[in-house]
Design an enzyme around this catalytic site. Structure first.
Site, PDB file in Angstrom:
ATOM      1  N   THR A  51      26.279 -12.915 -19.294  1.00  0.00           N
ATOM      2  CA  THR A  51      26.919 -14.113 -18.740  1.00  0.00           C
ATOM      3  C   THR A  51      26.162 -14.609 -17.517  1.00  0.00           C
ATOM      4  OG1 THR A  51      29.080 -13.395 -19.560  1.00  0.00           O
ATOM      5  CG2 THR A  51      29.078 -15.027 -17.805  1.00  0.00           C
ATOM      6  N   TYR A 139      25.690  -0.565 -21.974  1.00  0.00           N
ATOM      7  CA  TYR A 139      26.145  -1.911 -22.329  1.00  0.00           C
ATOM      8  C   TYR A 139      25.869  -2.154 -23.799  1.00  0.00           C
ATOM      9  CZ  TYR A 139      26.620  -7.038 -21.752  1.00  0.00           C
ATOM     10  OH  TYR A 139      26.996  -8.359 -21.848  1.00  0.00           O
ATOM     11  N   LYS A 167      30.332  -0.390 -21.146  1.00  0.00           N
ATOM     12  CA  LYS A 167      30.949  -1.693 -21.383  1.00  0.00           C
ATOM     13  C   LYS A 167      30.754  -1.981 -22.868  1.00  0.00           C
ATOM     14  CE  LYS A 167      30.795  -6.608 -20.291  1.00  0.00           C
ATOM     15  NZ  LYS A 167      30.065  -7.695 -19.617  1.00  0.00           N
TER      16      LYS A 167
END
Length: 209
Positions: A51, A139, A167
């Site tokens: 993001t 991740y 995550k």
């Protein structure tokens, strides 16, 4: 290190990187947004992730984001900085930049674009873990990286010395839940797509979003 090495929980947003018309980072807007998010109840910050458009930033810019995140957070929560790259050397370089900035951890995804075997993905993380100056958050975002941290791979990586969390952003509930069940006793598990199944993830035992 393991899940007990950190006390992170709750909503830790992946923050955007605002740019000016000349494509430089809008540092004031970036810092103001961090203030806004903490005021809204955030428990930590994740900068320079997908993001945050890390792929559009030069290495010095990514290091600068680490500095800005730490400064703007003012100790209100953990600062986790993305260090994604295809090359191990660049990942390690960014890890040290994050450490020098005072970050609390780094977010590391598998190498992207080129398809890798499970063994190659595991070896990549083993090499990085051996040189890590900070705790590592795995991740998993195969939709962007192209290479997945499958539940089986996560199970293996959870034993690495510096890995404290994952995550999980696959967007697949079965994959998320299998990963959670395999590793939650060793590392913390955060749900990436919180707007999709954040409530279900929390009820299932995820540490945060």
């Amino acid at each position: 290190m393991d899940r007990s090495s950190v006390n992170w929980s709750g909503p830790m947003p992946a923050i955007t990187t605002p740019f000016r018309d000349d494509f430089s980072i809008d540092e004031d807007a970036f810092s103001t947004n961090i203030d806004r998010l903490y005021d809204a109840g955030s428990t930590g910050m994740v900068a320079a992730g997908c993001t945050g458009e890390f792929w559009a930033l030069q290495m010095p810019e990514r290091a600068r984001l680490a500095e800005l995140t730490v400064a703007a957070s003012k100790g209100r929560g953990p600062c986790i900085v993305g260090t994604g790259s295809i090359r191990q050397g660049e990942v390690v370089e960014q890890m040290h930049a994050a450490s020098e900035a005072g970050a609390d951890a780094v977010l590391v995804l598998p190498p992207y674009f080129v398809r890798l075997t499970d063994t190659e993905i595991i070896n990549h993380f083993e090499e990085i873990d051996a040189q890590a100056p900070l705790p590592i958050v795995l991740y998993n975002i195969p939709g962007n990286a192209g290479n997945a941290i499958t539940p089986s791979i996560a199970d293996t990586l959870a034993y690495l010395d510096n890995v404290v969390a994952i995550k999980e952003s696959s967007g697949n509930w079965t994959n998320f839940h299998d990963t959670l069940m395999r590793v939650k006793d060793r590392i913390r598990v955060f749900c990436g797509p919180s707007s999709v199944f954040g409530v279900s993830a929390t009820l299932a035992g995820a540490d945060g979003l």
